[in-house]
Design a protein around this motif. Structure first.
Motif, mmCIF file in Angstrom:
data_model
loop_
_atom_site.group_PDB
_atom_site.id
_atom_site.type_symbol
_atom_site.label_atom_id
_atom_site.label_comp_id
_atom_site.label_asym_id
_atom_site.label_seq_id
_atom_site.Cartn_x
_atom_site.Cartn_y
_atom_site.Cartn_z
ATOM 1 N N TYR A 68 30.408 17.502 32.261
ATOM 2 C CA TYR A 68 31.489 16.766 31.630
ATOM 3 C C TYR A 68 31.060 15.352 31.249
ATOM 4 O O TYR A 68 31.385 14.849 30.169
ATOM 5 N N ALA A 69 30.281 14.697 32.084
ATOM 6 C CA ALA A 69 29.834 13.329 31.823
ATOM 7 C C ALA A 69 28.860 13.253 30.648
ATOM 8 O O ALA A 69 28.740 12.217 30.007
ATOM 9 N N GLN A 70 28.175 14.358 30.363
ATOM 10 C CA GLN A 70 27.135 14.336 29.337
ATOM 11 C C GLN A 70 27.510 15.070 28.053
ATOM 12 O O GLN A 70 26.793 14.956 27.055
ATOM 13 N N ALA A 71 28.598 15.815 28.045
ATOM 14 C CA ALA A 71 28.934 16.657 26.898
ATOM 15 C C ALA A 71 29.564 15.862 25.757
ATOM 16 O O ALA A 71 30.404 14.996 25.968
ATOM 17 N N LEU A 72 29.141 16.194 24.550
ATOM 18 C CA LEU A 72 29.722 15.633 23.341
ATOM 19 C C LEU A 72 29.715 16.728 22.282
ATOM 20 O O LEU A 72 28.662 17.296 21.971
ATOM 21 N N SER A 73 30.881 17.031 21.736
ATOM 22 C CA SER A 73 30.993 18.059 20.701
ATOM 23 C C SER A 73 30.815 17.428 19.337
ATOM 24 O O SER A 73 31.535 16.500 18.969
ATOM 25 N N LEU A 74 29.849 17.943 18.597
ATOM 26 C CA LEU A 74 29.552 17.462 17.253
ATOM 27 C C LEU A 74 30.283 18.311 16.215
ATOM 28 O O LEU A 74 30.732 19.416 16.517
ATOM 29 N N PRO A 75 30.372 17.816 14.984
ATOM 30 C CA PRO A 75 31.078 18.572 13.938
ATOM 31 C C PRO A 75 30.463 19.952 13.710
ATOM 32 O O PRO A 75 29.242 20.111 13.728
ATOM 33 N N LEU A 76 31.333 20.905 13.514
ATOM 34 C CA LEU A 76 30.907 22.269 13.212
ATOM 35 C C LEU A 76 32.021 22.938 12.440
ATOM 36 O O LEU A 76 33.161 22.995 12.916
ATOM 37 N N TRP A 77 31.722 23.396 11.242
ATOM 38 C CA TRP A 77 32.709 24.131 10.456
ATOM 39 C C TRP A 77 31.972 25.096 9.551
ATOM 40 O O TRP A 77 30.759 25.015 9.381
ATOM 41 N N THR A 78 32.700 26.002 8.948
ATOM 42 C CA THR A 78 32.086 27.096 8.193
ATOM 43 C C THR A 78 31.296 26.629 6.987
ATOM 44 O O THR A 78 30.298 27.245 6.638
ATOM 45 N N ASP A 79 31.713 25.562 6.322
ATOM 46 C CA ASP A 79 31.020 25.092 5.127
ATOM 47 C C ASP A 79 30.011 23.980 5.410
ATOM 48 O O ASP A 79 29.550 23.304 4.489
ATOM 49 N N LEU A 80 29.666 23.779 6.654
ATOM 50 C CA LEU A 80 28.706 22.747 7.020
ATOM 51 C C LEU A 80 27.367 23.073 6.367
ATOM 52 O O LEU A 80 26.849 24.174 6.510
ATOM 53 N N GLU A 81 26.829 22.124 5.648
ATOM 54 C CA GLU A 81 25.555 22.339 4.965
ATOM 55 C C GLU A 81 24.424 21.666 5.730
ATOM 56 O O GLU A 81 24.652 20.788 6.567
ATOM 57 N N GLU A 82 23.216 22.063 5.419
ATOM 58 C CA GLU A 82 22.057 21.519 6.120
ATOM 59 C C GLU A 82 21.994 19.995 5.997
ATOM 60 O O GLU A 82 21.627 19.295 6.943
ATOM 61 N N GLY A 83 22.371 19.462 4.860
ATOM 62 C CA GLY A 83 22.392 18.018 4.666
ATOM 63 C C GLY A 83 23.370 17.335 5.612
ATOM 64 O O GLY A 83 23.115 16.230 6.092
ATOM 65 N N ASP A 84 24.513 17.999 5.863
ATOM 66 C CA ASP A 84 25.493 17.463 6.813
ATOM 67 C C ASP A 84 24.906 17.427 8.220
ATOM 68 O O ASP A 84 25.080 16.449 8.958
ATOM 69 N N VAL A 85 24.234 18.488 8.581
ATOM 70 C CA VAL A 85 23.604 18.569 9.910
ATOM 71 C C VAL A 85 22.567 17.461 10.048
ATOM 72 O O VAL A 85 22.510 16.762 11.069
ATOM 73 N N ASP A 86 21.757 17.285 9.016
ATOM 74 C CA ASP A 86 20.744 16.228 9.043
ATOM 75 C C ASP A 86 21.383 14.855 9.200
ATOM 76 O O ASP A 86 20.896 14.018 9.970
ATOM 77 N N ARG A 87 22.474 14.608 8.487
ATOM 78 C CA ARG A 87 23.149 13.315 8.549
ATOM 79 C C ARG A 87 23.695 13.052 9.953
ATOM 80 O O ARG A 87 23.538 11.963 10.498
ATOM 81 N N VAL A 88 24.309 14.066 10.560
ATOM 82 C CA VAL A 88 24.848 13.925 11.916
ATOM 83 C C VAL A 88 23.719 13.676 12.911
ATOM 84 O O VAL A 88 23.796 12.765 13.744
ATOM 85 N N CYS A 89 22.657 14.458 12.825
ATOM 86 C CA CYS A 89 21.536 14.302 13.755
ATOM 87 C C CYS A 89 20.872 12.941 13.596
ATOM 88 O O CYS A 89 20.541 12.283 14.592
ATOM 89 N N ARG A 90 20.678 12.501 12.361
ATOM 90 C CA ARG A 90 20.055 11.201 12.109
ATOM 91 C C ARG A 90 20.916 10.069 12.678
ATOM 92 O O ARG A 90 20.410 9.175 13.352
ATOM 93 N N ALA A 91 22.224 10.135 12.430
ATOM 94 C CA ALA A 91 23.130 9.099 12.934
ATOM 95 C C ALA A 91 23.127 9.071 14.456
ATOM 96 O O ALA A 91 23.047 8.002 15.062
ATOM 97 N N LEU A 92 23.203 10.234 15.089
ATOM 98 C CA LEU A 92 23.210 10.297 16.547
ATOM 99 C C LEU A 92 21.905 9.740 17.114
ATOM 100 O O LEU A 92 21.911 8.947 18.061
ATOM 101 N N ARG A 93 20.800 10.109 16.519
ATOM 102 C CA ARG A 93 19.498 9.617 16.970
ATOM 103 C C ARG A 93 19.427 8.096 16.867
ATOM 104 O O ARG A 93 18.962 7.428 17.784
#
Length: 98
Positions: A68-93
């Motif tokens: 619970y202390a470490q969990a974070l749910s990231l965006p996930l939806w049916t139309d999520l594109e690879e560019g969206d995933v990259d943007r989320v990962c880059r921002a989180l990093r």
């Protein structure tokens, strides 16, 4: 071809304590970049009804507490594109790396 698999959540585990970051701060910084996050899987014993009825039980469930202390749910939806995933990962990093 559609596989019929539905992934309801994308949960990452981040050791916020080791990084000296507050989860809420990370969530707010992601939100500032237009990335919404949530905290799912709150341990049942932490919900108001159970906490009121049974008291503080955190010490009895250390593994649940750690998750619970470490969990974070990231965006996930049916139309999520690879560019969206990259943007989320880059921002989180960028936010969690010193």
């Amino acid at each position: 071809e559609e596989s019929g698999i539905a992934y309801p959540l994308c949960v990452v585990l981040i050791d916020f304590e080791a990084l000296k970051l507050e989860r809420s701060r990370v969530m707010n910084r992601l939100k500032e970049r237009g990335i919404g996050t949530q905290v799912h899987y709150i341990p049942l014993y932490r919900h108001p009804y159970f906490a009121k009825r049974f008291g503080r039980l955190q010490e009895r469930y250390p593994h649940s507490e750690k998750f619970y202390a470490q969990a974070l749910s990231l965006p996930l939806w049916t139309d999520l594109e690879e560019g969206d995933v990259d943007r989320v990962c880059r921002a989180l990093r960028e936010i969690v790396q010193p």
